[in-house]
Design an enzyme around this catalytic site. Structure first.
Site, PDB file in Angstrom:
ATOM      1  N   GLU A 136       3.681   5.424  -4.518  1.00  0.00           N
ATOM      2  CA  GLU A 136       4.369   5.194  -5.825  1.00  0.00           C
ATOM      3  C   GLU A 136       3.519   5.976  -6.663  1.00  0.00           C
ATOM      4  O   GLU A 136       2.231   6.548  -6.464  1.00  0.00           O
ATOM      5  CB  GLU A 136       4.096   3.772  -6.028  1.00  0.00           C
ATOM      6  CG  GLU A 136       4.909   2.724  -5.046  1.00  0.00           C
ATOM      7  CD  GLU A 136       4.672   1.354  -5.309  1.00  0.00           C
ATOM      8  OE1 GLU A 136       3.880   1.102  -6.235  1.00  0.00           O
ATOM      9  OE2 GLU A 136       5.274   0.514  -4.551  1.00  0.00           O
ATOM     10  N   GLU A 179       9.112   5.393   5.314  1.00  0.00           N
ATOM     11  CA  GLU A 179      10.003   5.966   6.280  1.00  0.00           C
ATOM     12  C   GLU A 179      10.042   7.565   6.080  1.00  0.00           C
ATOM     13  O   GLU A 179      10.134   8.507   6.862  1.00  0.00           O
ATOM     14  CB  GLU A 179      11.222   5.293   6.359  1.00  0.00           C
ATOM     15  CG  GLU A 179      11.292   3.872   6.795  1.00  0.00           C
ATOM     16  CD  GLU A 179      10.997   2.971   5.896  1.00  0.00           C
ATOM     17  OE1 GLU A 179      10.465   3.206   4.729  1.00  0.00           O
ATOM     18  OE2 GLU A 179      11.852   1.859   5.895  1.00  0.00           O
TER      19      GLU A 179
END
Ligand code: THU
Length: 135
Positions: A49, A60
């Site tokens: 993030e 993923e």
């Protein structure tokens, strides 16, 4: 449930380790992923993030982009590990990319308490839009 077969344990461990490297300062939600390639290689990712929020990349996709950029292919299994009240499935964007770059593969959702559930990318994204749709 127990892991479907012994081959998953190594992937689960790799995803758990990757999860510890998550950069999740804004959500506090750490995710790890591990992708098995056609040569038996394991490619891991964690969510990353940043302050803009919108540039966040899921675990993923980090695993997928790392693997593809290193020349890997023939992906056959994916594990996603988080530590939430319910098992964590891939988001919609990741489902699209898993489908396009991995095809219909088994995806094991797992947590830190030993809970898990086996899904398939094709089940998670029925009637997918992909290259075949462009013909
Ligand atoms: N996240 C993942 O990395 N994978 C998922 O399957 C679900 C969500 C991340 C994105 C964000 O950093 C945080 O989890 C909360 O949504």
């Amino acid at each position: 449930m127990a892991y479907p077969d012994t081959g998953w344990q190594e992937l689960v461990s790799a995803a758990q380790s990757a999860r510890l490297r998550a950069r999740a300062a804004f959500s506090g939600f750490q995710v790890g992923a591990a992708l098995l390639d056609g040569q038996g290689g394991i490619h891991t990712g964690c969510n990353i993030e940043n302050a803009s929020y919108g540039l966040t990349v899921c675990a993923e996709r980090v695993a997928l982009w790392k693997a593809i950029s290193e020349g890997a292919g023939g992906f056959s299994r994916l594990v996603v590990v988080a530590d939430a009240a319910t098992l964590t499935p891939p988001c919609g964007a990741c489902r699209q990319l898993i489908w396009e770059f991995c095809g219909d593969i088994p995806i094991l959702l797992a947590d830190l308490k030993g809970r898990c559930a086996l899904e398939r990318s094709g089940q998670l994204l029925p009637r997918a839009f992909d290259a075949g749709s462009l013909r």
